[in-house]
Structures are given as C-alpha cells and as structure tokens.
Design an enzyme around this catalytic site. Structure first.
Site, PDB file in Angstrom:
ATOM      1  N   LYS A   1       0.816  -1.218   0.000  1.00 38.65           N
ATOM      2  CA  LYS A   1       0.000   0.000   0.000  1.00 38.65           C
ATOM      3  C   LYS A   1       0.847   1.264   0.000  1.00 38.65           C
ATOM      4  CE  LYS A   1      -2.140  -0.859   3.568  1.00 38.65           C
ATOM      5  NZ  LYS A   1      -2.092  -0.333   4.882  1.00 38.65           N
TER       6      LYS A   1
ATOM      7  N   ARG B   1      11.642  -1.034  10.515  1.00 42.03           N
ATOM      8  CA  ARG B   1      10.717  -0.301  11.370  1.00 42.03           C
ATOM      9  C   ARG B   1      10.615  -0.971  12.732  1.00 42.03           C
ATOM     10  NH1 ARG B   1       5.246   0.580   7.924  1.00 42.03           N
ATOM     11  NH2 ARG B   1       4.395  -0.238   9.859  1.00 42.03           N
TER      12      ARG B   1
ATOM     13  N   ARG C   1      -1.032  -7.026  14.111  1.00 42.56           N
ATOM     14  CA  ARG C   1      -1.622  -6.117  13.130  1.00 42.56           C
ATOM     15  C   ARG C   1      -2.465  -6.869  12.107  1.00 42.56           C
ATOM     16  NH1 ARG C   1       3.866  -3.976  12.293  1.00 42.56           N
ATOM     17  NH2 ARG C   1       3.411  -3.224  10.209  1.00 42.56           N
TER      18      ARG C   1
ATOM     19  N   ARG D   1      -9.320   2.509   8.897  1.00 43.92           N
ATOM     20  CA  ARG D   1      -8.922   1.175   9.294  1.00 43.92           C
ATOM     21  C   ARG D   1      -9.967   0.507  10.178  1.00 43.92           C
ATOM     22  NH1 ARG D   1      -3.298   1.698   8.810  1.00 43.92           N
ATOM     23  NH2 ARG D   1      -2.056  -0.034   9.464  1.00 43.92           N
TER      24      ARG D   1
ATOM     25  N   ARG E   1      11.266  -6.009   4.920  1.00 41.04           N
ATOM     26  CA  ARG E   1      11.000  -4.597   4.640  1.00 41.04           C
ATOM     27  C   ARG E   1      11.967  -3.673   5.388  1.00 41.04           C
ATOM     28  NH1 ARG E   1       4.973  -2.382   5.162  1.00 41.04           N
ATOM     29  NH2 ARG E   1       5.082  -2.837   7.393  1.00 41.04           N
TER      30      ARG E   1
HETATM   31  P1  ADP Z   1       1.025  -1.088   8.379  1.00 42.06           P
HETATM   32  O1  ADP Z   1       0.007  -1.045   7.272  1.00 42.06           O
HETATM   33  O2  ADP Z   1       2.162  -1.984   8.088  1.00 42.06           O
HETATM   34  O3  ADP Z   1       0.417  -1.333   9.723  1.00 42.06           O
HETATM   35  P2  ADP Z   1       1.157   1.816   8.558  1.00 42.06           P
HETATM   36  O4  ADP Z   1       2.348   2.636   8.250  1.00 42.06           O
HETATM   37  O5  ADP Z   1      -0.055   2.024   7.744  1.00 42.06           O
HETATM   38  O6  ADP Z   1       1.706   0.333   8.427  1.00 42.06           O
HETATM   39  O7  ADP Z   1       0.755   1.990  10.086  1.00 42.06           O
HETATM   40  C1  ADP Z   1       1.653   1.787  11.136  1.00 42.06           C
HETATM   41  C2  ADP Z   1       0.932   1.890  12.486  1.00 42.06           C
HETATM   42  O8  ADP Z   1       0.368   3.202  12.645  1.00 42.06           O
HETATM   43  C3  ADP Z   1      -0.255   0.958  12.670  1.00 42.06           C
HETATM   44  O9  ADP Z   1       0.136  -0.325  13.088  1.00 42.06           O
HETATM   45  C4  ADP Z   1      -1.058   1.698  13.734  1.00 42.06           C
HETATM   46  O10 ADP Z   1      -0.518   1.530  15.006  1.00 42.06           O
HETATM   47  C5  ADP Z   1      -0.875   3.143  13.354  1.00 42.06           C
HETATM   48  N1  ADP Z   1      -1.960   3.586  12.445  1.00 42.06           N
HETATM   49  C6  ADP Z   1      -1.821   4.007  11.173  1.00 42.06           C
HETATM   50  N2  ADP Z   1      -3.016   4.333  10.635  1.00 42.06           N
HETATM   51  C7  ADP Z   1      -3.937   4.097  11.601  1.00 42.06           C
HETATM   52  C8  ADP Z   1      -5.350   4.200  11.668  1.00 42.06           C
HETATM   53  N3  ADP Z   1      -6.082   4.627  10.636  1.00 42.06           N
HETATM   54  N4  ADP Z   1      -5.971   3.863  12.828  1.00 42.06           N
HETATM   55  C9  ADP Z   1      -5.262   3.441  13.878  1.00 42.06           C
HETATM   56  N5  ADP Z   1      -3.933   3.294  13.883  1.00 42.06           N
HETATM   57  C10 ADP Z   1      -3.261   3.625  12.766  1.00 42.06           C
END
Ligand code: ADP
Ligand code: ZN
Length: 220
Positions: A18, A163, A174, A94, A131
């Site tokens: 994504k 990360r 997750r 999400r 990654r």
């Molecule tokens: P990934 O898709 O691998 O989880 P992201 O970079 O999209 O990576 O998100 C990393 C973290 O940021 C998530 O695991 C969460 O803790 C937080 N996060 C990001 N977007 C949201 C969201 N819309 N709602 C809640 N937590 C979020």
C-alpha cells in the site's frame, strides 16, 4: 481522464504494498499521498509528545485510538490541500468507525474509488520480514532490493532501517486486527459501489499498472 482530482482510498493488509503503490499513484495523478502511518512515524522521529504517544501503540502492533487518528485526518483534509486537490489515502480508514468519520470529514468531496489491494496472508509475512524503510522520507525498500549505497536512501540519503513495529509479534497482531477491524470496511464500500479488488501479487511495476488501469477505467 474526466476526473482531474481523484480522491482514492487504498486498503490492504500490512505488507500488501500500500505504502509504495499509493505513493506512486499519487505521483502519477498529481495528487497528495496521505498516510496516517507516515505522519505518526515522522512525529515520533521528531520526538513530539503526540508522536511518542502514537509510537507506543504502533510498536505494540495496536491501532492508535480513533480520536487521535480522526483528529489528524481532520487537520490534514482541508479544502486548500488534499480535499480540493485530490488524494490517495493510505492507512485510513482502518475501522468502520473511521470510515464513517471519513465520510463526515470529506463531506462535499466524495470518494471516487476504494481499492482493495489483495495479497494473501502467507505472502505478506515474508515481505514484512524483509522490509526496510527510510527514516526520513519513508521510502520503502526490501533486503533483496536495497538502496544503491550502504543503506542510505536513494531519494534523500536518509538512513534506511527496519521499522520498530515490524517485529514478528507486532506483525501478527496487526494482521489479526486487520481481519477483525478493517475487513468490515471492504463491505461498507462495496455496498456503496466504490470498491474494486486489485491483485497485489507480482512485481511492483506490474501491480502498479493494474492499479492505474482500474483508476482510469473508473475516471474516464
Ligand atoms: P502497516 O500497514 O504496516 O500497519 P502503517 O504505516 O499504515 O503500516 O501503520 C503503522 C501503524 O500506525 C499501525 O500499526 C497503527 O498503530 C498506526 N496507524 C496508522 N493508521 C492508523 C489508523 N487509521 N488507525 C489506527 N492506527 C493507525
Ligand atoms: Zn529517504
């Protein structure tokens, strides 16, 4: 393309690609890439109180509470920015609650398309294990496809590293949360006629072409 400022949402499991693909799509269509994960990581790297709070949830593989995330989206989705100019939204919504909140925040600027970038669970595990991400600009690499020089980002020379939340336990958590909280959103958008499924397995360029194609089909 009849739609000059596309407003897109990209859904997909962690590791589906994504981040990379939504960045490329935003570039391609000349709109903004809005990633809640990137915003939290940037704030955390800067050590702001807000960023450090978000980091606690992220490192545990938990979702950041809705009030915080919705607040961040509300601040960035302004008519002079992504709302008027178009956007690719990555990592938000999400949860079903976030999807409803998004409708409220962008009222008057409805979404054109929601893409579910589909990659099976077995495959995303391998991808996430390899990654590596630029600390500075968040560009995504893989151990098999590193930056040219010594883990310095090709775009900005920032340090490219794993990360903190890409540990096995956090990833498990997750993915579990994705099934429980995010999959229901797919249905929410399908009912509204906005959803398209795109196969996310394959070479990055190949997947990107598929994405551009569904966008153009939708917009023209
Ligand atoms: P990934 O898709 O691998 O989880 P992201 O970079 O999209 O990576 O998100 C990393 C973290 O940021 C998530 O695991 C969460 O803790 C937080 N996060 C990001 N977007 C949201 C969201 N819309 N709602 C809640 N937590 C979020
Ligand atoms: Zn960089």
């Amino acid at each position: 393309m009849s739609c000059a400022e596309p407003r897109l949402v990209l859904l997909g499991r962690q590791g589906a690609g994504k981040g990379t693909q939504s960045n490329r799509l935003a570039d391609h269509f000349g709109v903004m890439h809005v990633s809640t994960g990137d915003m939290f990581r940037t704030q955390a790297a800067q050590g702001t109180a807000f960023g450090l709070e978000a980091k606690r949830y992220m490192d545990a593989g938990d979702l950041v509470p809705d009030e915080i995330v919705v607040g961040v989206i509300e601040e960035s989705m302004v008519p002079g920015g992504p709302l008027g100019g178009g956007f690719v939204l990555d990592g938000f919504p999400r949860t079903l609650h976030q999807a409803r909140e998004l409708d409220r925040v962008i009222a008057g600027f409805p979404l054109h398309l929601v893409i579910d970038l589909d990659v099976p669970r077995e495959i995303v595990f391998d991808r996430i294990a390899g990654r590596r991400v630029c600390e500075n600009c968040q560009r995504v690499y893989h151990v098999n496809l590193p930056p040219t020089h010594n883990w310095a980002c090709d775009t900005c020379s920032g340090r490219v590293r794993q990360r903190d939340d890409d540990t096995e336990e956090a990833v498990e958590r997750r993915l579990e949360l994705y099934e429980r909280e995010t999959v229901p959103i797919v249905e929410y958008y399908r009912e509204r006629g906005l959803l398209t499924l795109v196969d996310g397995v394959g070479e990055g360029d190949e997947v990107f072409e598929r994405l551009v194609k569904v966008c153009l089909e939708q917009f023209s």
